[in-house]
Design a protein around this motif. Structure first.
Motif, short mmCIF file in Angstrom:
data_model
loop_
_atom_site.label_atom_id
_atom_site.label_comp_id
_atom_site.label_asym_id
_atom_site.label_seq_id
_atom_site.Cartn_x
_atom_site.Cartn_y
_atom_site.Cartn_z
N MET A 80 23.33 -48.36 3.94
CA MET A 80 24.13 -48.72 2.77
C MET A 80 24.28 -47.53 1.82
N ALA A 81 23.18 -46.83 1.59
CA ALA A 81 23.23 -45.69 0.68
C ALA A 81 24.18 -44.62 1.20
N ASN A 82 24.21 -44.45 2.52
CA ASN A 82 25.05 -43.41 3.12
C ASN A 82 26.54 -43.75 3.08
N ARG A 83 26.89 -45.01 3.19
CA ARG A 83 28.30 -45.35 3.41
C ARG A 83 28.99 -46.10 2.28
N LEU A 84 28.20 -46.72 1.39
CA LEU A 84 28.81 -47.63 0.42
C LEU A 84 29.89 -46.97 -0.44
N ASP A 85 29.64 -45.73 -0.82
CA ASP A 85 30.59 -45.06 -1.72
C ASP A 85 31.55 -44.13 -0.99
N ASP A 86 31.55 -44.20 0.33
CA ASP A 86 32.47 -43.38 1.11
C ASP A 86 33.91 -43.84 0.82
N PRO A 87 34.76 -42.94 0.35
CA PRO A 87 36.14 -43.35 0.03
C PRO A 87 36.86 -43.92 1.25
N ASN A 88 36.36 -43.58 2.46
CA ASN A 88 37.03 -44.08 3.67
C ASN A 88 36.45 -45.41 4.16
N PRO B 120 25.52 -52.75 -4.81
CA PRO B 120 26.53 -52.28 -5.77
C PRO B 120 27.95 -52.51 -5.23
N ILE B 121 28.87 -52.73 -6.12
CA ILE B 121 30.28 -52.79 -5.72
C ILE B 121 30.65 -51.39 -5.21
N PRO B 122 31.24 -51.29 -4.01
CA PRO B 122 31.63 -49.96 -3.50
C PRO B 122 32.43 -49.19 -4.55
N LYS B 123 32.12 -47.91 -4.65
CA LYS B 123 32.66 -47.11 -5.75
C LYS B 123 34.18 -47.21 -5.86
N LYS B 124 34.85 -47.17 -4.70
CA LYS B 124 36.31 -47.17 -4.80
C LYS B 124 36.83 -48.50 -5.34
N LEU B 125 36.10 -49.59 -5.09
CA LEU B 125 36.53 -50.88 -5.66
C LEU B 125 36.14 -50.98 -7.13
N ALA B 126 34.95 -50.45 -7.46
CA ALA B 126 34.52 -50.46 -8.87
C ALA B 126 35.53 -49.69 -9.72
N GLU B 127 36.02 -48.59 -9.18
CA GLU B 127 37.00 -47.79 -9.93
C GLU B 127 38.32 -48.53 -10.11
N GLN B 128 38.57 -49.51 -9.21
CA GLN B 128 39.79 -50.33 -9.37
C GLN B 128 39.56 -51.51 -10.31
N GLY B 129 38.31 -51.63 -10.80
CA GLY B 129 38.03 -52.71 -11.76
C GLY B 129 37.39 -53.94 -11.15
N VAL B 130 37.02 -53.87 -9.85
CA VAL B 130 36.36 -55.03 -9.22
C VAL B 130 34.95 -55.16 -9.80
#
Ligand code: FES
Length: 575
Positions: free
Chosen positions: A418-426, A455-465
């Motif tokens: 999870m730590a390795n992939r959760l915030d991967d933009p892909n 955590p909410i994946p970073k790319k979704l958090a940045e979209q306001g999820v």
């Protein structure tokens, strides 16, 4: 080994084959501490010293010991402090839960080994209260709890802050890029302004309130802030009362009954307490030979509204609950739902204590039964093919739109994955997906860390999820919030169905009907099982890790060690 019936210095002598010599030597040795013969004839009231330089939640333990000692002396006893392990959430690798049972063993065996007519347990931080209760339950020497008490709130630029709900919320904003690196450090310096435990309805607050409802703490003790003078007065009264408990021989088995545990679980649900309270009190009940009936917990939840308006489910903090009267108004509101005949450490029944409460003065922290914060208890128990042994969700702290949801699984095989992939933009993930974390349970992690707050994946958090459905075999901090299914049992590491989920599978959650289903047919799951292998843990060939992996039970049995739970069970709770 059972202790003999002797009292004071004569109890539990070290075995030299000559009891007279054993007592002579014991007294000769302890006179090196400066005691007189008169001192040594007094009832011995032992006090667990859980101070640690790693544990800010227990910073005031030396002050509490002084106050307890004062109470013991005023009542004619001899106070004797002794150390037991102290466990802090942020200073326990891999996780404090891994060490809770070790602290419980330490507590039990040191109570058993050393002469004491009663023991005052000083707990506070999340794992310490359950560990002390577990140990005291098994040792069955008269015992009474004093908690360190909650911190008062912090503030930042005019905003009131509470650990650790706001730690997580503000860290989430930092992850989403809305708070910069310097500011988040500054905030970190303002979240914990005093000694004491987390001041929201986290695990420490929950366990303190449950312990008071259980009858193992003097009334009013759960909510007094750590730095308030009332805390010291409560500690002194606890010391005094311990002397009386010793004289009366009131052992924990007379207090911790099936009905008393039912009262504690009722309070857990009514205060919107931490899901960890369920696991910990299950472990304590197990020490008394009581199995916790999860179906009965769910039924109790459906009949118990959330009354206490504290973060993370509500808006207030523990010091507000203290000013509103602490647990008292909660018990008064719950009176029709409680077992009022339960004995407490006061020597009176819970009902007598409720009747002795002062009049309500119009506070707004504890709601009446007919105007609750939420109509049903905070915790729902789920069942289904994904969790044959059950799972739970803290529905009061979640986005209600997600309480009925079907989505595509996005699976993380471990905390590391999870730590390795959760915030991967892909990462292929949308807000409608279901994040699945496995191998984070009692044996899988090991230690069932509080990783369920994926955590909410970073790319979704940045979209306001802000919330999405997440599920795991892990636990979650009581200070966290979200649509999060926890404690999936059996865990993946012992071959539970969670081990067989693949990214792309459909998962359906229906909280109103209490179901959690993996929409994959049984034949396909059987095929997947052929290739499944349990995770391995480096270093597990020896030591405490070996013991832990061999003995830890699943969440529905409190994650205690099998050999520490009293078996066979002699009853169940809640009743
Ligand atoms: Fe100790 Fe929260 S870290 S109570």
């Amino acid at each position: 080994m059972a202790k003999d019936d002797a009292k004071g210095m004569r109890a539990g002598l070290a075995q030299y084959g000559d009891a007279g010599f054993s007592l002579f030597l014991r007294k000769a040795m302890i006179k090196g501490m400066g005691y007189s013969d008169d001192d040594l004839e007094r009832p011995i009231i032992a006090i667990t010293d859980t101070f640690s330089g790693y544990n800010a939640c227990h910073r005031t333990v030396p002050d509490l010991i002084h106050a307890i000692e004062r109470g013991v002396l005023l009542a004619g006893g001899l106070p004797v402090r002794f150390p037991v392990i102290s466990v802090h959430e942020a200073f326990s690798h891999p996780t404090s839960m891994f060490l809770r049972n070790l602290m419980a063993i330490d507590t039990e065996e040191m109570i058993r080994a050393q002469p004491m007519d009663a023991v005052v347990l000083i707990g506070g931080c999340d794992k310490t209260v359950p560990a002390l209760l577990m140990g005291a339950a098994s040792a069955n020497v008269p015992a009474i709890m004093e908690v360190t008490g909650p911190m008062i709130t912090g503030d930042y630029k005019g905003e009131r802050l509470g650990a650790c709900t706001d730690c997580r919320r503000l860290w989430g904003m930092h992850r989403a890029g809305r708070i910069g690196p310097e500011e988040i450090e500054e905030i970190g310096g303002r979240l914990m302004p005093t000694a004491g435990t987390c001041m929201v309805m986290g695990t420490a607050s929950t366990m303190a309130l449950m312990t008071e409802a259980l009858g193992m703490m003097l009334p009013g003790g759960a909510a007094i802030p750590a730095v308030h003078a009332d805390r010291l007065r409560h500690a002194e009264a606890t010391g005094r009362r311990a002397v009386e408990l010793a004289a009366a021989g009131v052992t924990p088995d007379r207090i911790m009954t099936p009905k008393a545990f039912a009262n504690a679980f009722r309070v857990l649900l009514a205060v919107g307490g931490s899901t960890n309270g369920l696991i910990h009190m299950t472990a304590v009940a197990g020490r008394m030979g009581l199995k916790v009936d999860m179906a009965a917990i769910d039924a109790m939840g459906q009949a118990t509204p959330v009354l206490v308006d504290l973060k993370p489910s509500g808006q207030h903090y523990m010091e507000d609950l203290y000013k509103a009267g602490g647990l008292g108004p909660v018990l008064r509101a719950l009176k029709p739902l409680l077992h009022l005949d339960c004995l407490t450490v006061t020597g009176r029944s819970l009902g007598a204590e409720v009747d002795a409460l002062p009049e309500d003065w119009g506070q707004n922290v504890v709601r009446p039964l007919n105007d609750p914060l939420y109509p049903q208890g905070g915790i729902a128990v789920l069942a289904g093919n994904l969790a044959p042994g059950g799972a739970i969700i803290k529905q009061a702290a979640a986005d209600q739109k997600l309480m009925r949801h079907e989505g595509r699984a996005v699976v993380f095989d471990s905390l590391e994955d999870m730590a390795n992939r959760l915030d991967d933009p892909n990462l292929d993930v949308t807000a409608d997906d279901v994040l699945v974390l496995r191998n984070a349970g009692p044996k899988g992690a090991p230690g069932m860390p509080e990783a369920g707050y994926i955590p909410i994946p970073k790319k979704l958090a940045e979209q306001g999820v802000k919330d999405m459905l997440r599920l795991s075999d892990a636990r979650m901090s009581g200070t966290a919030f979200g649509a999060i299914v926890l404690h999936v049992t059996p865990e993946a590491a012992v071959g539970g169905p969670l081990a067989l989920v693949r990214t792309g599978d459909r998962i359906r959650l229906d909280v109103p009907s209490r179901s959690l289903e993996l929409l994959v047919d049984a034949a396909e799951l059987a095929r997947r099982r052929v290739g499944w292998r349990p995770p391995t843990h480096p270093g597990s060939e020896r030591g405490y890790l070996k013991l832990y992996l061999e003995q830890v039970s699943q969440a529905d049995e409190g994650c205690d060690f099998d050999f520490l739970t009293r078996r066979p069970y002699v009853g169940s709770t809640p009743v």
